[in-house]
Design a protein around this motif. Structure first.
Motif, PDB file in Angstrom:
ATOM      1  N   TRP A 177       0.821  -1.205   0.000  1.00  0.00           N
ATOM      2  CA  TRP A 177       0.000   0.000   0.000  1.00  0.00           C
ATOM      3  C   TRP A 177       0.860   1.262   0.000  1.00  0.00           C
ATOM      4  O   TRP A 177       0.472   2.278  -0.570  1.00  0.00           O
ATOM      5  N   THR A 192       3.896  -0.080   4.221  1.00  0.00           N
ATOM      6  CA  THR A 192       2.596  -0.547   4.703  1.00  0.00           C
ATOM      7  C   THR A 192       2.133  -1.637   3.754  1.00  0.00           C
ATOM      8  O   THR A 192       1.950  -1.393   2.553  1.00  0.00           O
ATOM      9  N   SER A 194      -0.117  -5.661   3.317  1.00  0.00           N
ATOM     10  CA  SER A 194      -1.140  -6.572   3.847  1.00  0.00           C
ATOM     11  C   SER A 194      -1.171  -7.834   3.001  1.00  0.00           C
ATOM     12  O   SER A 194      -0.635  -7.860   1.881  1.00  0.00           O
ATOM     13  N   LYS A 198      -6.446  -9.073   3.171  1.00  0.00           N
ATOM     14  CA  LYS A 198      -6.412  -8.022   4.208  1.00  0.00           C
ATOM     15  C   LYS A 198      -6.604  -8.564   5.628  1.00  0.00           C
ATOM     16  O   LYS A 198      -6.912  -7.803   6.541  1.00  0.00           O
ATOM     17  N   LYS A 201      -2.206  -7.202   8.323  1.00  0.00           N
ATOM     18  CA  LYS A 201      -1.899  -5.819   7.928  1.00  0.00           C
ATOM     19  C   LYS A 201      -0.738  -5.302   8.797  1.00  0.00           C
ATOM     20  O   LYS A 201      -0.816  -5.376  10.024  1.00  0.00           O
ATOM     21  N   ILE A 225      -6.205  -0.663   7.054  1.00  0.00           N
ATOM     22  CA  ILE A 225      -5.335  -0.011   6.084  1.00  0.00           C
ATOM     23  C   ILE A 225      -5.869   1.391   5.855  1.00  0.00           C
ATOM     24  O   ILE A 225      -7.006   1.571   5.420  1.00  0.00           O
TER      25      ILE A 225
END
Length: 226
Positions: A177, A192, A194, A198, A201, A225
Protein backbone atom coordinates in the motif's frame (compact mmCIF):
# COMPACT_ATOMS: atom_id res chain seq x y z
CA UNK A 1 -5.98 -32.89 -145.82
CA UNK A 2 -8.13 -34.52 -143.22
CA UNK A 3 -5.16 -36.42 -141.84
CA UNK A 4 -3.27 -33.18 -141.27
CA UNK A 5 -6.18 -31.69 -139.35
CA UNK A 6 -6.52 -34.76 -137.14
CA UNK A 7 -2.81 -34.77 -136.38
CA UNK A 8 -2.91 -31.07 -135.43
CA UNK A 9 -5.95 -31.63 -133.17
CA UNK A 10 -4.29 -34.51 -131.33
CA UNK A 11 -1.14 -32.51 -130.83
CA UNK A 12 -3.12 -29.62 -129.38
CA UNK A 13 -4.95 -31.90 -126.99
CA UNK A 14 -1.71 -33.42 -125.75
CA UNK A 15 -0.25 -29.96 -125.17
CA UNK A 16 -3.31 -28.88 -123.22
CA UNK A 17 -3.12 -32.02 -121.06
CA UNK A 18 0.55 -31.40 -120.35
CA UNK A 19 -0.18 -27.81 -119.29
CA UNK A 20 -3.06 -28.96 -117.11
CA UNK A 21 -0.94 -31.65 -115.48
CA UNK A 22 1.86 -29.13 -114.91
CA UNK A 23 -0.52 -26.69 -113.24
CA UNK A 24 -2.02 -29.46 -111.07
CA UNK A 25 1.39 -30.76 -110.08
CA UNK A 26 2.53 -27.24 -109.21
CA UNK A 27 -0.56 -26.66 -107.08
CA UNK A 28 -0.04 -30.00 -105.33
CA UNK A 29 3.60 -29.09 -104.57
CA UNK A 30 2.54 -25.70 -103.22
CA UNK A 31 -0.15 -27.25 -101.01
CA UNK A 32 2.31 -29.85 -99.70
CA UNK A 33 4.86 -27.11 -99.00
CA UNK A 34 2.27 -25.11 -97.07
CA UNK A 35 1.26 -28.19 -95.06
CA UNK A 36 4.90 -28.93 -94.23
CA UNK A 37 5.54 -25.27 -93.27
CA UNK A 38 2.50 -25.10 -91.00
CA UNK A 39 3.30 -28.45 -89.40
CA UNK A 40 6.91 -27.36 -88.79
CA UNK A 41 5.81 -24.12 -87.10
CA UNK A 42 3.35 -25.96 -84.88
CA UNK A 43 6.00 -28.51 -83.91
CA UNK A 44 8.67 -25.89 -83.19
CA UNK A 45 6.24 -23.67 -81.25
CA UNK A 46 5.12 -26.65 -79.18
CA UNK A 47 8.72 -27.51 -78.29
CA UNK A 48 9.41 -23.90 -77.24
CA UNK A 49 6.39 -23.89 -74.92
CA UNK A 50 7.45 -27.21 -73.41
CA UNK A 51 11.00 -25.98 -72.92
CA UNK A 52 9.75 -22.75 -71.33
CA UNK A 53 7.50 -24.67 -68.98
CA UNK A 54 10.33 -27.06 -68.15
CA UNK A 55 12.67 -24.17 -67.34
CA UNK A 56 10.16 -22.26 -65.25
CA UNK A 57 9.03 -25.22 -63.19
CA UNK A 58 12.35 -25.69 -61.33
CA UNK A 59 12.45 -21.93 -60.56
CA UNK A 60 8.95 -22.06 -59.12
CA UNK A 61 9.79 -25.13 -57.07
CA UNK A 62 13.05 -23.53 -55.92
CA UNK A 63 11.25 -20.36 -54.82
CA UNK A 64 8.68 -22.46 -52.95
CA UNK A 65 11.48 -24.41 -51.26
CA UNK A 66 13.20 -21.15 -50.22
CA UNK A 67 9.92 -19.75 -48.86
CA UNK A 68 9.29 -22.95 -46.90
CA UNK A 69 12.82 -22.85 -45.50
CA UNK A 70 12.41 -19.21 -44.46
CA UNK A 71 9.12 -20.06 -42.74
CA UNK A 72 10.73 -23.00 -40.98
CA UNK A 73 13.68 -20.87 -39.86
CA UNK A 74 11.34 -18.10 -38.72
CA UNK A 75 9.24 -20.58 -36.75
CA UNK A 76 12.34 -22.11 -35.17
CA UNK A 77 13.69 -18.67 -34.20
CA UNK A 78 10.36 -17.65 -32.66
CA UNK A 79 10.15 -20.88 -30.66
CA UNK A 80 13.76 -20.49 -29.52
CA UNK A 81 13.18 -16.88 -28.40
CA UNK A 82 10.00 -17.87 -26.57
CA UNK A 83 11.86 -20.71 -24.88
CA UNK A 84 14.64 -18.35 -23.77
CA UNK A 85 12.10 -15.85 -22.41
CA UNK A 86 10.30 -18.57 -20.46
CA UNK A 87 13.60 -19.88 -19.08
CA UNK A 88 14.70 -16.40 -17.98
CA UNK A 89 11.32 -15.75 -16.37
CA UNK A 90 11.41 -19.11 -14.58
CA UNK A 91 14.91 -18.40 -13.30
CA UNK A 92 13.85 -15.00 -11.99
CA UNK A 93 10.80 -16.47 -10.24
CA UNK A 94 12.91 -19.26 -8.74
CA UNK A 95 15.41 -16.73 -7.39
CA UNK A 96 12.66 -14.57 -5.88
CA UNK A 97 10.99 -17.61 -4.37
CA UNK A 98 14.28 -18.81 -2.87
CA UNK A 99 14.95 -15.35 -1.41
CA UNK A 100 11.47 -15.27 0.14
CA UNK A 101 11.91 -18.76 1.55
CA UNK A 102 15.27 -17.80 3.06
CA UNK A 103 13.70 -14.68 4.61
CA UNK A 104 10.79 -16.72 6.01
CA UNK A 105 13.19 -19.25 7.52
CA UNK A 106 15.14 -16.45 9.21
CA UNK A 107 11.92 -14.95 10.59
CA UNK A 108 10.72 -18.30 11.90
CA UNK A 109 14.09 -19.01 13.51
CA UNK A 110 14.09 -15.65 15.31
CA UNK A 111 10.48 -15.70 16.55
CA UNK A 112 11.52 -16.79 20.03
CA UNK A 113 13.45 -13.53 20.53
CA UNK A 114 10.77 -11.09 19.48
CA UNK A 115 9.31 -8.58 21.90
CA UNK A 116 5.58 -7.82 21.53
CA UNK A 117 3.82 -4.85 23.13
CA UNK A 118 0.25 -3.57 22.85
CA UNK A 119 -0.47 -0.42 20.86
CA UNK A 120 2.06 1.63 18.97
CA UNK A 121 2.63 4.91 17.18
CA UNK A 122 -1.10 5.52 16.57
CA UNK A 123 -4.53 4.33 17.61
CA UNK A 124 -4.64 2.19 14.46
CA UNK A 125 -1.80 0.01 15.78
CA UNK A 126 -2.95 -3.15 17.58
CA UNK A 127 0.50 -4.21 18.72
CA UNK A 128 4.19 -3.54 18.08
CA UNK A 129 6.78 -6.23 17.39
CA UNK A 130 10.54 -5.76 17.78
CA UNK A 131 13.31 -8.31 17.63
CA UNK A 132 16.94 -7.63 18.65
CA UNK A 133 18.15 -10.58 16.53
CA UNK A 134 16.89 -9.23 13.22
CA UNK A 135 19.74 -8.89 10.72
CA UNK A 136 20.19 -7.26 7.30
CA UNK A 137 18.81 -9.43 4.51
CA UNK A 138 21.84 -8.94 2.23
CA UNK A 139 22.30 -6.91 -0.92
CA UNK A 140 23.73 -7.08 -4.42
CA UNK A 141 24.26 -3.29 -4.46
CA UNK A 142 27.66 -1.68 -4.15
CA UNK A 143 28.94 1.85 -3.57
CA UNK A 144 27.16 4.70 -1.85
CA UNK A 145 23.52 3.84 -1.24
CA UNK A 146 20.54 6.08 -1.96
CA UNK A 147 17.04 4.58 -1.46
CA UNK A 148 15.21 4.02 -4.75
CA UNK A 149 11.41 3.82 -4.54
CA UNK A 150 10.80 2.32 -7.97
CA UNK A 151 8.98 -1.02 -8.12
CA UNK A 152 11.28 -2.22 -10.92
CA UNK A 153 14.50 -1.47 -9.02
CA UNK A 154 16.80 -3.83 -7.13
CA UNK A 155 16.51 -1.61 -4.04
CA UNK A 156 12.71 -1.97 -4.02
CA UNK A 157 12.95 -5.76 -4.21
CA UNK A 158 15.48 -5.85 -1.38
CA UNK A 159 13.19 -3.68 0.77
CA UNK A 160 10.36 -6.16 0.15
CA UNK A 161 12.73 -8.98 1.14
CA UNK A 162 13.31 -7.22 4.47
CA UNK A 163 9.55 -6.78 4.96
CA UNK A 164 8.97 -10.48 4.22
CA UNK A 165 11.75 -11.37 6.65
CA UNK A 166 10.15 -9.34 9.45
CA UNK A 167 6.50 -10.28 8.89
CA UNK A 168 6.69 -13.75 7.33
CA UNK A 169 4.23 -12.51 4.69
CA UNK A 170 4.93 -14.17 1.33
CA UNK A 171 5.42 -11.66 -1.50
CA UNK A 172 3.08 -13.63 -3.77
CA UNK A 173 0.36 -12.93 -1.20
CA UNK A 174 1.41 -9.36 -0.47
CA UNK A 175 -0.20 -6.04 -1.40
CA UNK A 176 2.08 -3.02 -0.99
CA UNK A 177 0.00 0.00 0.00
CA UNK A 178 2.94 2.29 0.66
CA UNK A 179 6.73 2.08 0.55
CA UNK A 180 8.65 5.29 1.05
CA UNK A 181 11.14 7.25 3.07
CA UNK A 182 11.13 7.38 6.89
CA UNK A 183 11.90 11.06 7.27
CA UNK A 184 12.73 10.68 10.93
CA UNK A 185 15.82 8.57 10.22
CA UNK A 186 18.58 8.74 7.61
CA UNK A 187 18.62 5.91 5.07
CA UNK A 188 15.43 4.38 6.48
CA UNK A 189 12.09 3.44 4.96
CA UNK A 190 8.54 2.57 5.98
CA UNK A 191 6.31 0.07 4.24
CA UNK A 192 2.60 -0.55 4.70
CA UNK A 193 1.59 -3.99 3.46
CA UNK A 194 -1.14 -6.57 3.85
CA UNK A 195 -2.09 -10.03 2.72
CA UNK A 196 -4.31 -9.99 -0.36
CA UNK A 197 -7.37 -10.83 1.75
CA UNK A 198 -6.41 -8.02 4.21
CA UNK A 199 -6.45 -10.40 7.15
CA UNK A 200 -2.83 -9.51 7.92
CA UNK A 201 -1.90 -5.82 7.93
CA UNK A 202 1.50 -4.38 8.87
CA UNK A 203 3.50 -1.20 9.00
CA UNK A 204 7.17 -2.15 8.77
CA UNK A 205 10.17 0.04 9.64
CA UNK A 206 13.47 -0.84 7.96
CA UNK A 207 16.90 0.79 7.79
CA UNK A 208 19.89 0.47 5.49
CA UNK A 209 23.12 -1.10 6.74
CA UNK A 210 26.07 -0.33 4.44
CA UNK A 211 27.31 -3.38 2.59
CA UNK A 212 24.70 -5.63 4.23
CA UNK A 213 21.34 -4.40 2.98
CA UNK A 214 18.01 -3.55 4.57
CA UNK A 215 17.26 -4.60 8.15
CA UNK A 216 13.85 -4.50 9.92
CA UNK A 217 13.76 -2.48 13.14
CA UNK A 218 10.05 -2.56 14.04
CA UNK A 219 6.75 -4.04 12.89
CA UNK A 220 3.34 -2.62 13.82
CA UNK A 221 0.26 -4.80 13.35
CA UNK A 222 -2.57 -2.59 12.08
CA UNK A 223 -6.31 -2.63 12.66
CA UNK A 224 -7.10 -1.09 9.28
CA UNK A 225 -5.33 -0.01 6.08
CA UNK A 226 -5.55 3.78 6.04
Amino acid sequence: MNNDLNHTSRSGNRAKRRKTNLVLNTLIIIVLALIIFVAYNIFVSGNDDTASTTKETPNTEQKQAVNNEQKDNSGATTEEEASQEVTAEDTKLDEEKQTEEDSSEKADADDSQKVVSDGGSSSNVLRTIENPTWKPVGTSQTGEHVPVYDSSSVDWQEMLNAITYATGLDQSNMTVWFLGSDRSTTNASIGTVSSKDKQQKYKVYIKWVDGQGWMPTKVEELAEIQ
